[in-house]
Structures are given as structure tokens and as C-alpha cells.
Write a protein that holds these residues in place. Structure first.
Motif, PDB file in Angstrom:
ATOM      1  N   CYS A  81      28.240  44.542  48.935  1.00  0.00           N
ATOM      2  CA  CYS A  81      29.581  44.299  48.398  1.00  0.00           C
ATOM      3  C   CYS A  81      30.578  45.050  49.260  1.00  0.00           C
ATOM      4  O   CYS A  81      30.478  46.268  49.430  1.00  0.00           O
ATOM      5  N   ALA A  89      41.387  34.750  45.347  1.00  0.00           N
ATOM      6  CA  ALA A  89      40.648  34.365  44.139  1.00  0.00           C
ATOM      7  C   ALA A  89      40.410  35.531  43.193  1.00  0.00           C
ATOM      8  O   ALA A  89      40.144  35.335  42.008  1.00  0.00           O
ATOM      9  N   GLY A  90      40.500  36.755  43.721  1.00  0.00           N
ATOM     10  CA  GLY A  90      40.263  37.930  42.894  1.00  0.00           C
ATOM     11  C   GLY A  90      38.798  38.191  42.607  1.00  0.00           C
ATOM     12  O   GLY A  90      38.461  38.958  41.704  1.00  0.00           O
ATOM     13  N   THR A  91      37.920  37.542  43.364  1.00  0.00           N
ATOM     14  CA  THR A  91      36.478  37.688  43.143  1.00  0.00           C
ATOM     15  C   THR A  91      35.862  38.658  44.149  1.00  0.00           C
ATOM     16  O   THR A  91      36.314  38.750  45.292  1.00  0.00           O
ATOM     17  N   PRO A  92      34.814  39.373  43.738  1.00  0.00           N
ATOM     18  CA  PRO A  92      34.161  40.317  44.655  1.00  0.00           C
ATOM     19  C   PRO A  92      33.533  39.588  45.837  1.00  0.00           C
ATOM     20  O   PRO A  92      33.055  38.456  45.714  1.00  0.00           O
ATOM     21  N   VAL A 101      37.129  42.477  48.108  1.00  0.00           N
ATOM     22  CA  VAL A 101      37.553  41.466  47.145  1.00  0.00           C
ATOM     23  C   VAL A 101      38.309  40.357  47.864  1.00  0.00           C
ATOM     24  O   VAL A 101      39.078  40.626  48.798  1.00  0.00           O
ATOM     25  N   ASP A 102      38.051  39.139  47.450  1.00  0.00           N
ATOM     26  CA  ASP A 102      38.858  38.006  47.919  1.00  0.00           C
ATOM     27  C   ASP A 102      40.203  38.108  47.228  1.00  0.00           C
ATOM     28  O   ASP A 102      40.314  37.875  46.013  1.00  0.00           O
ATOM     29  N   HIS A 139      23.412  41.192  42.307  1.00  0.00           N
ATOM     30  CA  HIS A 139      24.848  40.918  42.524  1.00  0.00           C
ATOM     31  C   HIS A 139      25.700  41.776  41.597  1.00  0.00           C
ATOM     32  O   HIS A 139      26.653  42.444  42.026  1.00  0.00           O
ATOM     33  N   ASP A 140      25.368  41.766  40.320  1.00  0.00           N
ATOM     34  CA  ASP A 140      26.171  42.501  39.331  1.00  0.00           C
ATOM     35  C   ASP A 140      26.127  44.005  39.586  1.00  0.00           C
ATOM     36  O   ASP A 140      27.138  44.706  39.436  1.00  0.00           O
ATOM     37  N   VAL A 190      28.448  44.907  42.570  1.00  0.00           N
ATOM     38  CA  VAL A 190      29.862  44.912  42.202  1.00  0.00           C
ATOM     39  C   VAL A 190      30.204  46.174  41.421  1.00  0.00           C
ATOM     40  O   VAL A 190      31.228  46.827  41.675  1.00  0.00           O
TER      41      VAL A 190
END
Length: 227
Positions: free
Chosen positions: A143, A150-153, A146-147, A51-52, A55
Motif C-alpha cells: 500500500c 477516487a479516494g481509494t487506497p 491514495v488515488d 488487502h485490508d 490499508v
């Protein structure tokens, strides 16, 4: 979300690129490889590591400066992380298999489990004694933006697992990496061939990567324009 026409696969491995292209061409997605070094999170969770990396890859390939918020609109990225888990070692090397392979080679990987053999089994010709059982795991992280709220990937993960066993010695010359020391169970006869003894077509019917790619392909197809 709609499916992109092009995605970047973060890999310098031509064999891996060929396998991914084989699947995604069927849903109209062009895969381009980018060979970049990504920081790898030190974590026991292969899912978190992947995941990391996905991103970070999205940021790097879309030239989004570190310290600034990620934004949507970039080209999606794929990160393919493979683990090789030895039952005898409680799941190790796991996500660190690349480094073990670099330092030890395929022969060294086989030596790692020999000390766990039951009495008389160290050089057993049995196809899958307990100390040589293993699992090949592939996690593909996708990936794609971005949402904005929420600002999340936005990351989707697809995990394929293939049970198998390590042979007494490396076998075969096809494939790449540790293919010569992993024989899948789900073939006839079980453990009969290592990945390195299979044709691309044979491997693509049962490998850990094939299973993950099948799930990714189904996802992209379901989210393509018009669906």
C-alpha cells in the motif's frame, strides 16, 4: 508512481524481515520492520484479508486518524500474509495457519490430515501421498498511497505459490513457523528436504515468499525514478 526509498514491513518475525531485505536491497529499498497488531478481516479470501490489513497498516504507521480520509505522501507499507493449504482439507487452514500453528504446533498440523489417508497409507514412506499434498501461498500487499480522484487506497498484490507435501514427521531446525513440515515439490529430488532443512539460499530459489518477492522486486524496479 515512483518507488519509495523506505518501506515498512509489518512483522515481528526476524526471519521474514531478513528474506524481504534480501530482495529489496537489490533495488535500493530500505526495509524497516514495525510490529503492530492489525485487525484481521474474517474472510475466506486471503487476498482480501491481506488487502485490508495493508490499508490499515498504511493508516497506522503514518499516523492517520481513524475516521479521516487516507492521504498520499506517507511511507509505503508491506504486509506479508502466508497460507498453508492442505488438499485433504479443501484448502484449510489457509490464511488461518498462524492460529492453527499457535494452538496445535507442527505435530498437530500433521495429525490433521492422517484421517484422510487411503487404506494403508497413513504412515506411508511415499514422499507425497494424496492426503499429505499441500500448497504454501504468500500474498504480499503493498500500500503506497491514495488515488486522489477516487479516494481509494492504492494497493498492489503479489502472489507466490509453492506446491509440496507434508512429511510423516517434522524435519530440520532452520527457518521458522511451519518450515519443518513442508517439503517443496520443485527440488531435486522432489520433496527431498523441508524448508527447515534448506539453507537460506536454497529456500530463496523456490519458496512461495521468494516467488512473491521476485514479482514485488520487478514491480518496484520498473516504477523506480527514471523508469
Amino acid at each position: 508512481m515512483s518507488s519509495a526509498a523506505t518501506v515498512y514491513l509489518v512483522s515481528g518475525n526476524k526471519g521474514k524481515l531478513t528474506e524481504v531485505q534480501h530482495y529489496l536491497s537489490g533495488v535500493g529499498v530500505t526495509v524497516e520492520a514495525v510490529n503492530i497488531d492489525l485487525t484481521e478481516t474474517q474472510n475466506h479470501s486471503a487476498e482480501q484479508i491481506s488487502h485490508d490489513k495493508a490499508v490499515e497498516a498504511y493508516r497506522v504507521v503514518n499516523k492517520m486518524p481513524v475516521g479521516e480520509p487516507l492521504r498520499s505522501g506517507g511511507t509505503p507499507v508491506l504486509v506479508d500474509d502466508t497460507s498453508l493449504e492442505f488438499d485433504a482439507l479443501g484448502g484449510l487452514p489457509g490464511p488461518y495457519i498462524k492460529w492453527f500453528l499457535d494452538r496445535l504446533g507442527v505435530e498437530g498440523l500433521l495429525k490433521m490430515v492422517r484421517g484422510f489417508a487411503a487404506a494403508g497409507e497413513e504412515n506411508s514412506t511415499q514422499q507425497a501421498p494424496q492426503h499429505r499434498q499441500a500448497a504454501a501461498v504468500c500474498i504480499i500487499s503493498y500500500c503506497y498511497g491514495v488515488d486522489e480522484t477516487a479516494g481509494t487506497p492504492l494497493v498492489k498484490q503479489f502472489k507466490g505459490v509453492c506446491r509440496g507435501a507434508l512429511p510423516i514427521a517434522p524435519r530440520g531446525s532452520v527457518g521458522f513457523g511451519w518450515d519443518s513440515v513442508f517439503a517443496p515439490e520443485a527440488q531435486q529430488p522432489p520433496y527431498g528436504k523441508t524448508f527447515a532443512e534448506m539453507t537460506v539460499e536454497e529456500k530463496n530459489t523456490l519458496s512461495h515468499r521468494a516467488k512473491a518477492l521476485e514479482m514485488l522486486t520487478a514491480y518496484l524496479k520498473a516504477h523506480a525514478p527514471g523508469h
